[in-house]
Design a protein around this motif. Structure first.
Motif, PDB file in Angstrom:
ATOM      1  N   MET A  78       0.849  -1.182   0.000  1.00  0.00           N
ATOM      2  CA  MET A  78       0.000   0.000   0.000  1.00  0.00           C
ATOM      3  C   MET A  78       0.887   1.235   0.000  1.00  0.00           C
ATOM      4  O   MET A  78       1.984   1.208   0.564  1.00  0.00           O
ATOM      5  CB  MET A  78      -0.922   0.008   1.220  1.00  0.00           C
ATOM      6  CG  MET A  78      -1.981   1.094   1.209  1.00  0.00           C
ATOM      7  SD  MET A  78      -3.035   1.068   2.697  1.00  0.00           S
ATOM      8  CE  MET A  78      -3.741  -0.577   2.589  1.00  0.00           C
ATOM      9  N   LEU A  79       0.407   2.290  -0.652  1.00  0.00           N
ATOM     10  CA  LEU A  79       1.141   3.552  -0.677  1.00  0.00           C
ATOM     11  C   LEU A  79       0.235   4.662  -0.177  1.00  0.00           C
ATOM     12  O   LEU A  79      -0.884   4.841  -0.671  1.00  0.00           O
ATOM     13  CB  LEU A  79       1.610   3.893  -2.089  1.00  0.00           C
ATOM     14  CG  LEU A  79       2.290   5.270  -2.195  1.00  0.00           C
ATOM     15  CD1 LEU A  79       3.749   5.178  -1.757  1.00  0.00           C
ATOM     16  CD2 LEU A  79       2.184   5.842  -3.595  1.00  0.00           C
ATOM     17  N   PHE A  80       0.719   5.418   0.813  1.00  0.00           N
ATOM     18  CA  PHE A  80       0.013   6.597   1.294  1.00  0.00           C
ATOM     19  C   PHE A  80       0.771   7.835   0.838  1.00  0.00           C
ATOM     20  O   PHE A  80       1.975   7.940   1.068  1.00  0.00           O
ATOM     21  CB  PHE A  80      -0.061   6.607   2.824  1.00  0.00           C
ATOM     22  CG  PHE A  80      -1.025   5.615   3.387  1.00  0.00           C
ATOM     23  CD1 PHE A  80      -2.382   5.873   3.422  1.00  0.00           C
ATOM     24  CD2 PHE A  80      -0.575   4.394   3.887  1.00  0.00           C
ATOM     25  CE1 PHE A  80      -3.274   4.952   3.944  1.00  0.00           C
ATOM     26  CE2 PHE A  80      -1.452   3.459   4.408  1.00  0.00           C
ATOM     27  CZ  PHE A  80      -2.804   3.738   4.435  1.00  0.00           C
ATOM     28  N   ILE A  81       0.067   8.757   0.210  1.00  0.00           N
ATOM     29  CA  ILE A  81       0.694  10.026  -0.128  1.00  0.00           C
ATOM     30  C   ILE A  81       0.387  11.023   0.966  1.00  0.00           C
ATOM     31  O   ILE A  81      -0.771  11.208   1.363  1.00  0.00           O
ATOM     32  CB  ILE A  81       0.256  10.542  -1.518  1.00  0.00           C
ATOM     33  CG1 ILE A  81       0.976  11.843  -1.837  1.00  0.00           C
ATOM     34  CG2 ILE A  81      -1.250  10.687  -1.632  1.00  0.00           C
ATOM     35  CD1 ILE A  81       0.944  12.235  -3.293  1.00  0.00           C
ATOM     36  N   CYS A  82       1.437  11.633   1.496  1.00  0.00           N
ATOM     37  CA  CYS A  82       1.323  12.525   2.653  1.00  0.00           C
ATOM     38  C   CYS A  82       1.502  13.965   2.190  1.00  0.00           C
ATOM     39  O   CYS A  82       2.563  14.329   1.671  1.00  0.00           O
ATOM     40  CB  CYS A  82       2.386  12.204   3.696  1.00  0.00           C
ATOM     41  SG  CYS A  82       2.467  10.458   4.160  1.00  0.00           S
ATOM     42  N   ALA A  83       0.465  14.773   2.373  1.00  0.00           N
ATOM     43  CA  ALA A  83       0.526  16.171   1.960  1.00  0.00           C
ATOM     44  C   ALA A  83       0.056  17.048   3.107  1.00  0.00           C
ATOM     45  O   ALA A  83      -0.309  16.563   4.172  1.00  0.00           O
ATOM     46  CB  ALA A  83      -0.314  16.393   0.702  1.00  0.00           C
TER      47      ALA A  83
END
Length: 322
Positions: A75-80
């Protein structure tokens, strides 16, 4: 766990990402490994080019890899974070679409949801984002179903509101994989008195959500919130704020996409859920405290709104602690 391999959650950081959101997502994974004394999870941190980027607080975390060199992920979480529209570019879009083609589950922390939507990866999905960005998300992405809940899990998309909400979402994922006891122990370590569920909603300030131009609507909702145990009629509310019932109904429909009676009911049910999960009150006492004179009617309304009867949800919580 498959073949004793850790589950790998990648965290893609972009400039001015929210460090509290990123930390709230990673720390439950670390604690899961510590408490189980097993390498249940890995959490590589990546950036587009492998170089460190600044969080919104100015601090930097050294990345483990770039989007081109990272090894296989589950899984990939994009953190902004703040000023999210300024970090979107073609390389980021290409990277997100590549991960999607690889069948990697995708998630957004805080305003990371916006970046997934810009890449066209949330069309037809239910998602959430920090309350400050809800209105603009709905305006810019009509094909995306934006909710005001703390986090949303819709098929292979995982989004949350930022702040401490990632903690609750990760505890949900840990519960689904390894059971509620581990999640409860993690929560205890972090002195978190309650694991909030998917249907817990963000506390969106009315002034922020509606703007200062709708004082009658804000006044009405304030009255609703102050009269949960003994609900007022819509006619009474309209009279107190100085508008007609019909005008009040138009305001609710235009700005909240709901009729006043439904909005009031949802407020009462949300309050009931807090009492149910945070106190030892009986279901009957909870129903009375939230203005329901008939427990069967309360149970039906609760089930229709949350998808589960009140007694069953309380029992699920108790079971998760055993």
């Amino acid at each position: 766990m498959t073949d004793n391999k850790p589950i790998r959650f990648g965290f893609l950081l972009v400039e001015k990402y929210s460090m509290i959101a990123m930390s709230s997502a990673i720390e439950p994974l670390r604690m899961a490994n510590r408490l189980s004394q097993l390498p249940l999870y890995e959490w590589p941190v990546i950036t587009l080019d492998g170089q460190a980027v600044s969080a919104s607080n100015g601090l930097m975390v050294s990345p483990d890899a770039s989007v081109d060199t990272i090894e296989a992920l589950d899984m990939l979480f994009i953190c902004a974070g703040v000023e999210v529209d300024g970090v979107y570019n073609k390389k980021l879009q290409a990277a997100l679409c590549k991960f999607d083609r690889q069948k990697i589950k995708l998630g957004g922390l805080c305003t990371g949801t916006y970046l997934l939507a810009r890449a066209g990866l949330l069309d037809g999905y239910r998602c959430t984002i920090h309350w400050e960005n809800m209105h603009s998300m709905r305006e810019e992405f009509p094909k995306v179903n934006v909710s005001d809940e703390l986090y949303e899990i819709d098929r292979d998309r995982y989004t949350c509101a930022g702040g401490s909400a990632p903690l609750d979402m990760m505890l949900k994922l840990i519960t689904d994989t390894y059971g509620g006891k581990l999640s409860a122990n993690i929560s205890e370590q972090f002195m978190c008195d309650r694991i909030r569920g998917q249907h817990d909603r963000q506390r969106t300030p009315l002034q922020q959500y509606l703007g200062a131009s709708q004082p009658k609507l804000i006044e009405t909702i304030t009255l609703m919130e102050a009269n949960i145990e003994e609900p007022m009629s819509i006619d009474e509310l309209a009279a107190l704020v100085g508008v007609s019932r019909r005008q009040l109904e138009r305001l609710f429909q235009k700005y909240l996409h709901s009729v006043p009676t439904r909005y009031y009911m949802n407020l009462r049910l949300t309050c009931a859920r807090r009492l149910l999960l945070q106190t030892g009150k009986s279901v009957i006492d909870v129903s009375l405290a939230c203005g329901f004179v008939s427990p069967p009617h309360f149970s039906k309304c609760y089930r229709d709104f949350f998808g589960i009867p009140p007694r069953e949800e309380r029992q699920q919580k108790l079971d998760s602690l055993n």
